[in-house]
Design a protein around this motif. Structure first.
Motif, short mmCIF file in Angstrom:
data_model
loop_
_atom_site.label_atom_id
_atom_site.label_comp_id
_atom_site.label_asym_id
_atom_site.label_seq_id
_atom_site.Cartn_x
_atom_site.Cartn_y
_atom_site.Cartn_z
N TRP A 625 0.83 -1.21 0.00
CA TRP A 625 0.00 0.00 0.00
C TRP A 625 0.87 1.26 0.00
CZ3 TRP A 625 -4.43 0.91 -1.81
CH2 TRP A 625 -5.23 1.98 -1.41
N ASP A 626 2.09 1.17 0.49
CA ASP A 626 2.99 2.31 0.49
C ASP A 626 3.28 2.78 -0.93
OD1 ASP A 626 4.95 4.07 2.00
OD2 ASP A 626 6.34 3.04 0.66
N GLU A 627 3.32 1.86 -1.89
CA GLU A 627 3.59 2.24 -3.27
C GLU A 627 2.31 2.36 -4.10
OE1 GLU A 627 5.21 -1.58 -5.53
OE2 GLU A 627 5.90 -1.57 -3.45
N ALA A 628 1.20 1.82 -3.62
CA ALA A 628 -0.03 1.80 -4.41
C ALA A 628 -0.94 2.99 -4.11
CB ALA A 628 -0.80 0.51 -4.13
N TYR A 629 -0.84 3.52 -2.89
CA TYR A 629 -1.83 4.51 -2.45
C TYR A 629 -1.77 5.83 -3.22
CZ TYR A 629 -3.86 8.33 0.16
OH TYR A 629 -4.58 9.47 0.49
N ASN A 630 -2.94 6.32 -3.55
CA ASN A 630 -3.19 7.75 -3.80
C ASN A 630 -4.63 8.01 -3.40
OD1 ASN A 630 -5.06 7.92 -6.27
ND2 ASN A 630 -3.38 6.64 -7.10
N HIS A 631 -4.99 9.24 -3.19
CA HIS A 631 -6.30 9.53 -2.58
C HIS A 631 -7.48 9.23 -3.50
CE1 HIS A 631 -5.58 13.33 -4.78
NE2 HIS A 631 -6.89 13.45 -4.79
N HIS A 632 -7.21 8.86 -4.75
CA HIS A 632 -8.29 8.50 -5.66
C HIS A 632 -8.70 7.03 -5.53
CE1 HIS A 632 -7.96 12.35 -7.68
NE2 HIS A 632 -6.67 12.14 -7.90
N VAL A 633 -7.84 6.19 -4.89
CA VAL A 633 -8.09 4.75 -4.89
C VAL A 633 -8.36 4.17 -3.50
CG1 VAL A 633 -6.66 4.44 -6.96
CG2 VAL A 633 -5.62 4.18 -4.70
N GLY A 634 -8.28 4.97 -2.45
CA GLY A 634 -8.51 4.46 -1.11
C GLY A 634 -8.06 5.47 -0.08
N TRP A 635 -7.81 5.00 1.13
CA TRP A 635 -7.47 5.90 2.23
C TRP A 635 -6.23 5.39 2.95
CZ3 TRP A 635 -12.35 4.04 1.21
CH2 TRP A 635 -13.30 4.98 0.78
N LYS A 636 -5.51 6.31 3.55
CA LYS A 636 -4.31 5.95 4.30
C LYS A 636 -4.52 6.26 5.77
CE LYS A 636 -2.08 10.45 3.66
NZ LYS A 636 -0.83 11.17 3.32
N ILE A 637 -3.79 5.53 6.60
CA ILE A 637 -3.73 5.81 8.04
C ILE A 637 -2.34 6.37 8.31
CG2 ILE A 637 -3.87 4.82 10.36
CD1 ILE A 637 -5.55 2.53 9.09
N GLY A 638 -2.25 7.64 8.61
CA GLY A 638 -0.96 8.27 8.83
C GLY A 638 -0.27 8.63 7.54
N SER A 639 0.96 9.11 7.68
CA SER A 639 1.74 9.54 6.51
C SER A 639 3.12 8.92 6.52
CB SER A 639 1.84 11.07 6.49
OG SER A 639 0.55 11.64 6.36
N ALA A 640 3.17 7.63 6.77
CA ALA A 640 4.42 6.85 6.74
C ALA A 640 5.34 7.17 7.90
CB ALA A 640 5.14 7.03 5.41
N GLU A 641 4.76 7.63 9.03
CA GLU A 641 5.60 7.89 10.19
C GLU A 641 6.02 6.59 10.87
OE1 GLU A 641 2.33 11.07 9.95
OE2 GLU A 641 2.40 8.88 9.98
N GLU A 642 7.16 6.63 11.52
CA GLU A 642 7.61 5.53 12.37
C GLU A 642 7.90 6.11 13.75
OE1 GLU A 642 10.70 3.19 10.53
OE2 GLU A 642 9.73 3.35 8.55
N TRP A 681 -18.22 7.20 -4.23
CA TRP A 681 -17.67 5.90 -3.80
C TRP A 681 -17.43 5.00 -5.01
CZ3 TRP A 681 -16.66 4.39 1.32
CH2 TRP A 681 -16.30 3.04 1.50
N ILE A 682 -18.40 4.98 -5.91
CA ILE A 682 -18.28 4.15 -7.10
C ILE A 682 -17.12 4.62 -7.97
CG2 ILE A 682 -19.43 3.40 -9.22
CD1 ILE A 682 -22.10 3.64 -7.65
N ALA A 683 -16.93 5.95 -8.04
CA ALA A 683 -15.80 6.49 -8.80
C ALA A 683 -14.48 6.00 -8.21
CB ALA A 683 -15.85 8.02 -8.80
N MET A 684 -14.40 5.93 -6.87
CA MET A 684 -13.18 5.41 -6.23
C MET A 684 -13.02 3.92 -6.52
SD MET A 684 -12.99 7.40 -2.56
CE MET A 684 -11.34 6.76 -2.21
N MET A 685 -14.13 3.17 -6.52
CA MET A 685 -14.06 1.76 -6.88
C MET A 685 -13.44 1.59 -8.26
SD MET A 685 -17.83 0.49 -5.54
CE MET A 685 -17.74 -1.13 -6.28
N LYS A 686 -13.94 2.39 -9.20
CA LYS A 686 -13.43 2.29 -10.57
C LYS A 686 -11.97 2.71 -10.66
CE LYS A 686 -17.74 2.74 -13.20
NZ LYS A 686 -18.45 3.52 -14.24
N ASN A 687 -11.62 3.77 -9.94
CA ASN A 687 -10.22 4.21 -9.94
C ASN A 687 -9.31 3.10 -9.41
OD1 ASN A 687 -10.85 6.78 -10.88
ND2 ASN A 687 -11.01 7.66 -8.83
N SER A 688 -9.74 2.48 -8.33
CA SER A 688 -8.95 1.41 -7.71
C SER A 688 -8.78 0.24 -8.66
CB SER A 688 -9.61 0.96 -6.40
OG SER A 688 -8.95 -0.14 -5.85
#
Length: 855
Positions: A625-642, A681-688
């Motif tokens: 998900w670190d390489e796949a994510y963008n805000h058009h295809v789903g949601w993230k938890i945090g911003s890659a903090e450690e 939501w459907i637009a995000m499904m299609k984007n994903s």
């Protein structure tokens, strides 16, 4: 105790018209052919479920009367012939490999894995590693890769999970009847089972071989449960990841050494071996022994030759996940082997089990063995490739971090195995069969935009309805099995809402995966789930390792939530997570949630399985998900903090989950127009589906393995074996010469074009040097300018290099002049240094030998 004096096998008596079904049941291809699965279901729906979707067992239990009815049913015969024709077409049609690389007659790639998840009735897997291995074989079959696979035939497989009344995980182990599975014993020409042996301390251990046909790919499973063995040795292959450390090393000897000997006995001599994790790394020793024994090579010659044709994939982001054996145990099993077969000293042998060459090893690390023996090493996502470099950086002294020779190939899933029938039919109508035949083609997935929103949404809703019905049925069965009350049984029909936003969380219950992060603030969670206008619900599933009490405690906490009066209809835990439960969940969930502690998720593939089914991911930026994510295809938890403070991390990220649910996911899901469709939501499904479907699949993954590793390893092996391994012997001779003289080479002078004054953008900065190579020649080395900005010189990926040219035509003193030019394209202060590296056409990369000389 009763002992039988003889055995015999009983097989189904199938009417002549139904004979083709026997061949179909014996090839796992049926598991990703929707027509075949529907054919089996048509025989007897209840029996299909009762046998855990096992067509072989079902045929053995169905009545002769029913079989005759089917033989007389023209509709069923037509269906059977249709499946047979599909099967025949699949076997005979031209494949991706044939079209691109020709028709390879021999299976030159051998793929080794301790587990394979092929279908739910074959319980020889525990989780993601096994399912990935199974998907690897399925895509290799679809693509026509000339591959054969090796594994272990576990009599018990992984444990079956059930929960006590207080939610504590219990384990039971069911024996697998191999004769009622889609597999067959491999026989000698005489008709007797093939039995091979291994040398164990003071005895021989025998094993037989089972074969599972996975489309075009044969999978051979090794089994020590044979009469020639002692009772203890029969137990070696009893359970997956069971027993103690000694059981583990016995299994890994069987897999690695026994696997290679199996292939040789079957007249398959693999040119490339792929180790899926370090469990099979002993195969590298057997490949060396074979070359020494059969071709009179030295240990170093055989080791060098094998190195270039071994591939090692690591799935582990932490050292604790690696098999490490104490030296005394290794000595017990390998003392005679390395002294008499490999003909090397104990110091030489034990150095193979560590990448820390300056330290005396006290144990034998299987991942290190694989790394030392494999020219191609990779992690399973881009981030995991970086994590692997950090984990093993001390094994690559003086090599810049970004040049450590650990690559990555991001995992994928076999799309046809994880997509619902309804979604398959929908995509087939709009995308054609190319979305299965050519899953990695982005242009094919662009056709998702042509699907009407209403059709896509209704198809997904039907799968959510089926998931809810399935969950209710399973919950009822769980309550009955635990001796629950009548009221609890009745109330199981009321849990979940078929139209509510449904979030799935299903995976191994390890502490780093943080299954209970969502329940850190129960009141806030309840306010989200129990909103009567915008309801939300969770379905959980997963097993903890039998010895992981902390993981079991997480399950217990989730189960406690399901008993809360306010939450019992909103949260369900499904016991005994397997491929069948996974299928219902990935096909029916609206959202797949994953919140591991970054960067401890090497890849993760469960979230990939929702993509083609229209599900959306809500995850920590870890693994794939670190390489796949963008805000058009789903949601993230945090911003890659450690974080160093883990409790603080949990507090911060649990609040992020609540905020995202309240402000993003729930409003988007319930934002409906007059047509009742959630258009955004459907637009995000299609984007994903469109953006990610073509990337995160095993067709793309196996193609990448083939182009990056398999073909390169194949060509090197063929080069080395020519003329009785002459090139191999020559390479070792060159390498020995290089090592003997490496410490004598040195830089004598380094000249810069201008030590003072500025260099203008668009010009070249010229560096020259004089080096003393001693008895080596410019053909043996590569001299490079290594440069970058001064402020960022310690940052990975900030520096680069260019090769220098030798300007000395001939030297009798061993001294040579080199010159190189740096293109000045950016402003700022830059620094440079020089380095000498080995150079030989056989090297995969310049760091294979671990030699580097800096100025």
């Amino acid at each position: 105790m009763i002992n039988f004096v003889g055995t015999f096998n009983v097989v189904p008596s199938v009417p002549a018209k139904l004979k083709p079904i026997i061949a179909i049941t014996k090839n796992i291809y049926w598991s990703w052919n929707t027509e075949a699965v529907e054919l089996f279901r048509r025989i007897d729906r209840d029996l299909w479920e009762d046998t855990n979707h096992n067509p072989v067992a079902m045929l053995g239990k169905v009545s002769q009367k029913r079989l005759q009815e089917l033989a007389d049913d023209d509709g069923f015969i037509s269906h059977l012939n249709r499946v047979k024709n599909q099967f025949d077409d699949y076997q005979s049609k031209s494949t991706w490999y044939q079209k691109n690389f020709g028709d390879e007659k021999t299976r030159y790639i051998a793929y080794f894995s301790a587990e394979f998840g092929l279908t739910e009735c074959l319980q020889i897997y525990s989780g993601g590693l096994g399912v990935l291995a199974g998907d690897h074989l399925k895509s290799a079959s679809d693509l026509g890769i000339p591959l054969v696979a090796l594994g272990i035939c576990y009599k018990e497989g992984y444990f079956q999970q059930y929960l006590s009344n207080d939610g504590w995980q219990q384990e039971k182990y069911d024996l697998i009847d191999f004769y009622n599975q889609p597999m067959e014993l491999v026989l000698e020409k005489s008709g007797e089972p093939i039995k091979l042996d291994l040398d164990f301390p003071g005895r021989k251990v025998y094993f037989q071989i089972w074969k599972i046909q996975v489309g075009r790919i044969p999978l051979y499973l090794l089994d020590t449960n044979v009469g020639e063995n002692t009772a203890a040795d029969k137990e070696i292959t009893r359970s997956l990841y069971g027993g103690n450390n000694e059981t583990r090393i016995q299994q890994e000897i069987l897999l690695g050494i026994g696997g290679i000997r199996t292939l040789h006995h079957l007249d398959m001599k693999p040119l490339v071996c792929h180790m899926n994790e370090g469990h099979s790394a002993f195969l590298s020793l057997e490949r060396i022994r074979y070359l020494i024994s059969n071709y009179n090579l030295s240990f170093n010659e055989a080791k060098d030759i094998s190195f270039f044709s071994n591939v090692f994939t690591t799935h582990t982001p932490v050292p604790a996940g690696i098999d490490i054996f104490p030296n005394d145990l290794v000595e017990k099993y390998f003392g005679n082997f390395y002294r008499n077969e490999l003909k090397i000293s104990d110091k030489e042998f034990y150095s193979l089990g560590t990448i820390k060459q300056k330290k005396e090893p006290t144990n034998f690390n299987m991942a290190h063995l694989a790394m030392n023996m494999a020219g191609f090493v990779n992690g399973v996502s881009k981030l995991h490739g970086e994590v692997s470099k950090k984990m093993w950086v001390e094994g690559f002294k003086d090599i810049p971090f970004d040049e450590i020779p650990i690559d990555y190939v991001t995992n994928g899933i076999h799309t046809a195995s994880h997509i619902s029938n309804e979604m398959f039919d929908l995509l087939y109508r709009y995308l054609g069969d190319e979305f299965i035949e050519n899953t990695g083609n982005k242009e094919v997935w662009d056709g998702v935009d042509d699907i009407p929103d209403e059709e896509l949404w209704r198809t997904h809703e039907r799968r959510r309805e089926r998931l809810v019905a399935f969950a209710r049925k399973r919950l009822r069965q769980q309550i009955i099995a635990r001796g629950g009350s009548y009221s609890d049984i009745i109330s199981s029909k009321e849990v979940l809402d078929a139209s509510a936003l449904t979030i799935g969380f299903a995976r191994r219950f390890a502490t780093y995966k943080r299954a209970t992060l969502i329940s850190r603030d129960v009141e806030r969670l309840a306010s989200i789930l129990c909103n009567s206008k915008f309801p939300v619900q969770f379905i959980f599933a997963g097993k903890a390792h039998p010895r992981d009490d902390a993981g079991k405690k997480l399950i217990q906490e989730i189960v406690a939530l399901t008993k809360d009066d306010h939450l019992r209809k909103k949260i369900v835990f499904l016991e005994n997570y397997d491929m069948n439960i996974a299928r219902y969940m990935v096909e029916g969930c609206d959202v797949w949630m994953n919140n591991p502690r970054r960067p401890l998720e090497a890849s993760g593939t469960s979230g990939m399985k929702v993509l083609a089914n229209g599900g959306l991911n809500f995850s920590v930026l870890d693994g794939w998900w670190d390489e796949a994510y963008n805000h058009h295809v789903g949601w993230k938890i945090g911003s890659a903090e450690e974080y160093k403070d883990l409790d603080y991390q949990d507090e911060v990220e649990s609040n992020m989950i609540y905020e995202m649910l309240e402000n993003e996911l729930v409003p988007t899901f319930y934002n409906r127009g007059e047509d009742k469709l959630p258009r955004k939501w459907i637009a995000m499904m299609k984007n994903s589906m469109r953006q990610l479907g073509s990337v995160y699949n095993t067709h793309r993954m196996v193609e990448e393995y083939t182009r990056k590793f398999y073909l390169n390893a194949y060509e090197k092996r063929k080069t080395l074996l020519a003329k009785d391994w002459q090139k191999g012997r020559e390479f070792t001779s060159w390498k020995n010469h290089l090592f003997a003289n490496w410490n004598k080479i040195k830089f004598l002078k380094i000249n810069q074009e201008s030590k003072n004054g500025d260099i203008k953008v668009g010009t070249k900065y010229i560096v020259s040097t004089e080096v003393d190579l001693g008895v080596l020649t410019p053909m043996d080395v590569e001299i490079q300018i290594y440069y970058g900005t001064v402020d960022d010189k310690h940052k990975a990926y900030s520096n680069t290099f260019i090769n220098m040219k030798c300007t000395t035509k001939k030297s009798t003193t061993g001294k040579y002049q080199y010159k190189g030019e740096i293109d000045c394209v950016n402003t700022g202060q830059f620094g440079f240094t020089l380095r000498i590296l080995p150079n030989h056409p056989m090297l995969i990369n310049k760091f294979d030998l671990g030699l580097i000389r800096w100025a």
